[in-house]
Design a protein around this motif. Structure first.
Motif, PDB file in Angstrom:
ATOM      1  N   PHE A   1       0.827  -1.206   0.000  1.00 35.62           N
ATOM      2  CA  PHE A   1       0.000   0.000   0.000  1.00 35.62           C
ATOM      3  C   PHE A   1       0.862   1.257   0.000  1.00 35.62           C
ATOM      4  CE2 PHE A   1      -2.006   3.332   2.598  1.00 35.62           C
ATOM      5  CZ  PHE A   1      -3.088   3.639   1.777  1.00 35.62           C
ATOM      6  N   LEU A   2       1.907   1.284   0.838  1.00 35.26           N
ATOM      7  CA  LEU A   2       2.783   2.450   0.886  1.00 35.26           C
ATOM      8  C   LEU A   2       3.506   2.659  -0.445  1.00 35.26           C
ATOM      9  CD1 LEU A   2       4.331   2.062   4.457  1.00 35.26           C
ATOM     10  CD2 LEU A   2       2.484   3.580   3.739  1.00 35.26           C
ATOM     11  N   GLN A   3       3.934   1.591  -1.087  1.00 32.86           N
ATOM     12  CA  GLN A   3       4.603   1.714  -2.373  1.00 32.86           C
ATOM     13  C   GLN A   3       3.640   2.176  -3.462  1.00 32.86           C
ATOM     14  OE1 GLN A   3       6.474  -2.053  -3.075  1.00 32.86           O
ATOM     15  NE2 GLN A   3       7.911  -1.841  -1.373  1.00 32.86           N
ATOM     16  N   ASP A   4       2.396   1.704  -3.413  1.00 32.39           N
ATOM     17  CA  ASP A   4       1.401   2.161  -4.390  1.00 32.39           C
ATOM     18  C   ASP A   4       1.107   3.648  -4.221  1.00 32.39           C
ATOM     19  OD1 ASP A   4       1.250  -0.382  -5.436  1.00 32.39           O
ATOM     20  OD2 ASP A   4      -0.486  -0.958  -4.215  1.00 32.39           O
ATOM     21  N   VAL A   5       1.036   4.089  -2.971  1.00 34.69           N
ATOM     22  CA  VAL A   5       0.787   5.510  -2.725  1.00 34.69           C
ATOM     23  C   VAL A   5       1.973   6.353  -3.198  1.00 34.69           C
ATOM     24  CG1 VAL A   5       0.470   7.240  -0.916  1.00 34.69           C
ATOM     25  CG2 VAL A   5      -0.817   5.109  -0.842  1.00 34.69           C
ATOM     26  N   ALA A   6       3.191   5.869  -2.945  1.00 32.60           N
ATOM     27  CA  ALA A   6       4.383   6.625  -3.339  1.00 32.60           C
ATOM     28  C   ALA A   6       4.544   6.702  -4.848  1.00 32.60           C
ATOM     29  CB  ALA A   6       5.624   5.999  -2.709  1.00 32.60           C
ATOM     30  N   CYS A   7       4.140   5.663  -5.560  1.00 28.95           N
ATOM     31  CA  CYS A   7       4.313   5.617  -7.011  1.00 28.95           C
ATOM     32  C   CYS A   7       3.033   5.903  -7.787  1.00 28.95           C
ATOM     33  CB  CYS A   7       4.847   4.245  -7.436  1.00 28.95           C
ATOM     34  SG  CYS A   7       6.413   3.780  -6.663  1.00 28.95           S
ATOM     35  N   GLY A   8       1.928   6.147  -7.084  1.00 24.35           N
ATOM     36  CA  GLY A   8       0.653   6.321  -7.787  1.00 24.35           C
ATOM     37  C   GLY A   8       0.469   7.673  -8.423  1.00 24.35           C
ATOM     38  N   GLY A   9       1.146   8.698  -7.944  1.00 20.38           N
ATOM     39  CA  GLY A   9       1.000  10.026  -8.520  1.00 20.38           C
ATOM     40  C   GLY A   9      -0.147  10.837  -7.940  1.00 20.38           C
ATOM     41  N   ASN A  10      -0.854  10.309  -6.943  1.00 21.45           N
ATOM     42  CA  ASN A  10      -1.935  11.046  -6.282  1.00 21.45           C
ATOM     43  C   ASN A  10      -1.328  11.849  -5.138  1.00 21.45           C
ATOM     44  OD1 ASN A  10      -4.269  11.998  -5.115  1.00 21.45           O
ATOM     45  ND2 ASN A  10      -5.330  10.035  -5.174  1.00 21.45           N
ATOM     46  N   ILE A  11      -1.178  13.161  -5.342  1.00 23.05           N
ATOM     47  CA  ILE A  11      -0.485  13.995  -4.371  1.00 23.05           C
ATOM     48  C   ILE A  11      -1.274  14.101  -3.075  1.00 23.05           C
ATOM     49  CG2 ILE A  11       0.452  16.303  -3.943  1.00 23.05           C
ATOM     50  CD1 ILE A  11       0.939  16.560  -6.905  1.00 23.05           C
ATOM     51  N   LYS A  12      -2.601  14.216  -3.165  1.00 18.55           N
ATOM     52  CA  LYS A  12      -3.412  14.342  -1.953  1.00 18.55           C
ATOM     53  C   LYS A  12      -3.294  13.091  -1.088  1.00 18.55           C
ATOM     54  CE  LYS A  12      -6.844  17.522  -3.865  1.00 18.55           C
ATOM     55  NZ  LYS A  12      -8.279  17.736  -4.175  1.00 18.55           N
ATOM     56  N   GLN A  13      -3.390  11.922  -1.711  1.00 18.41           N
ATOM     57  CA  GLN A  13      -3.274  10.687  -0.954  1.00 18.41           C
ATOM     58  C   GLN A  13      -1.873  10.531  -0.379  1.00 18.41           C
ATOM     59  OE1 GLN A  13      -4.017   7.168  -3.249  1.00 18.41           O
ATOM     60  NE2 GLN A  13      -4.466   5.896  -1.455  1.00 18.41           N
ATOM     61  N   PHE A  14      -0.864  10.931  -1.157  1.00 18.81           N
ATOM     62  CA  PHE A  14       0.511  10.847  -0.679  1.00 18.81           C
ATOM     63  C   PHE A  14       0.721  11.732   0.546  1.00 18.81           C
ATOM     64  CE2 PHE A  14       4.868  12.528  -0.764  1.00 18.81           C
ATOM     65  CZ  PHE A  14       5.580  11.355  -0.639  1.00 18.81           C
ATOM     66  N   LEU A  15       0.238  12.980   0.483  1.00 19.62           N
ATOM     67  CA  LEU A  15       0.387  13.881   1.629  1.00 19.62           C
ATOM     68  C   LEU A  15      -0.403  13.396   2.835  1.00 19.62           C
ATOM     69  CD1 LEU A  15       0.216  17.349  -0.166  1.00 19.62           C
ATOM     70  CD2 LEU A  15       2.240  16.175   0.709  1.00 19.62           C
ATOM     71  N   LEU A  16      -1.585  12.824   2.599  1.00 19.18           N
ATOM     72  CA  LEU A  16      -2.389  12.314   3.713  1.00 19.18           C
ATOM     73  C   LEU A  16      -1.681  11.163   4.418  1.00 19.18           C
ATOM     74  CD1 LEU A  16      -5.067  12.398   5.243  1.00 19.18           C
ATOM     75  CD2 LEU A  16      -6.004  10.821   3.557  1.00 19.18           C
ATOM     76  N   VAL A  17      -1.079  10.252   3.656  1.00 20.13           N
ATOM     77  CA  VAL A  17      -0.365   9.125   4.260  1.00 20.13           C
ATOM     78  C   VAL A  17       0.875   9.612   4.995  1.00 20.13           C
ATOM     79  CG1 VAL A  17       0.873   6.992   3.759  1.00 20.13           C
ATOM     80  CG2 VAL A  17      -1.282   7.471   2.594  1.00 20.13           C
ATOM     81  N   VAL A  18       1.590  10.577   4.410  1.00 23.21           N
ATOM     82  CA  VAL A  18       2.791  11.108   5.068  1.00 23.21           C
ATOM     83  C   VAL A  18       2.424  11.789   6.382  1.00 23.21           C
ATOM     84  CG1 VAL A  18       4.626  12.832   4.866  1.00 23.21           C
ATOM     85  CG2 VAL A  18       4.141  11.304   2.956  1.00 23.21           C
TER      86      VAL A  18
END
Length: 249
Positions: free
Chosen positions: A155-172
């Motif tokens: 899941f973390l790798q998909d978020v990092a490589c998915g290109g969805n900035i909002k989801q990436f910032l939310l997870v971070v």
């Protein structure tokens, strides 16, 4: 004769009207009955369709988390609380408890073996039951832990490589908040708080799911309303560059 025919006509008209009214009521009843699940589907939290028991796996673990058997769930939660109290409040160490448990077990078997020989003179000593843990328990635990760890890493790798900035910032931000909470207390306390939450929040949500869903959606609507006001008052007034003119030049 004409009076009889008019009475019959009136009776026929009344019967037809009653039939039409009853049909309309039945049709409207079935339409409302069909539309209710659709309306309830949109009101459920995160748009879920399955009940909470199925979302938790639908097995024995879900039964324990949802307190289907109150004795088992209470004993599990009590055992976790006792362990947390021993380690956190009484400052016991893990190895100390393990060795004390082994010493008590050996003493119990020693007394059992010798006491049976003294009281049953002339008879064979009673066999002390041996504790043997099956290998399947450790294999299943290792498989489950490995599957969950791989799922989290994926899941973390998909978020990092998915290109969805909002989801990436939310997870971070979520990981950063977890790191801050972890600095306040140790791993055992965090694990115990999560364990207690897992054994209390699902059953409370299942019991009051309508109230919780309505409250959450009301909060989300209020947040969306405030964001629209912010967008209309501030964000929309931020000047944007004329990219089209630059490209044409």
């Amino acid at each position: 004769m004409p009076e009889k025919s008019t009475a019959e006509n009136l009776a026929d008209i009344v019967e037809t009207l009653a039939d039409s009214v009853s049909k309309r009521k039945s049709v409207s009843f079935f339409v409302e009955e069909k539309s209710n699940p659709v309306a309830n589907q949109f009101k459920r939290l995160f748009g879920r369709e399955n009940p909470v028991h199925n979302l938790l796996g639908g097995g024995k673990s879900a039964d324990v988390l949802l307190w289907r058997n109150k004795k088992i769930s209470a004993s599990v939660l009590t055992g976790a609380t006792v362990i947390w109290v021993l380690f956190e409040w009484l400052n016991y160490h893990f190895l100390t408890l393990i060795f004390f448990a082994l010493v008590l077990g050996m003493l119990a078997q020693f007394i059992w073996t010798n006491a049976s020989g003294l009281f049953n003179s002339g008879r064979s000593q009673s066999k002390v039951p041996r504790l043997v843990l099956p290998k399947e328990i450790f294999v299943n635990i290792a498989v489950q832990i490995g599957a969950e760890v791989n799922r989290a890493l994926g899941f973390l790798q998909d978020v990092a490589c998915g290109g969805n900035i909002k989801q990436f910032l939310l997870v971070v931000l979520s990981l950063w908040a977890a790191a801050v909470v972890g600095s306040w207390c140790n791993f055992l306390t965090v694990f115990y708080v999560g364990f207690v939450a897992a054994h209390t929040l699902p059953v409370l949500y299942e019991r009051y799911e309508d109230e919780v869903d309505n409250f959450v959606y009301a909060v989300l609507e209020q947040i969306q309303h405030n964001y629209q006001k912010l967008d209309a008052g501030l964000l929309s007034k931020i000047p944007k560059g004329k990219l089209e003119g630059k490209k044409s030049e």
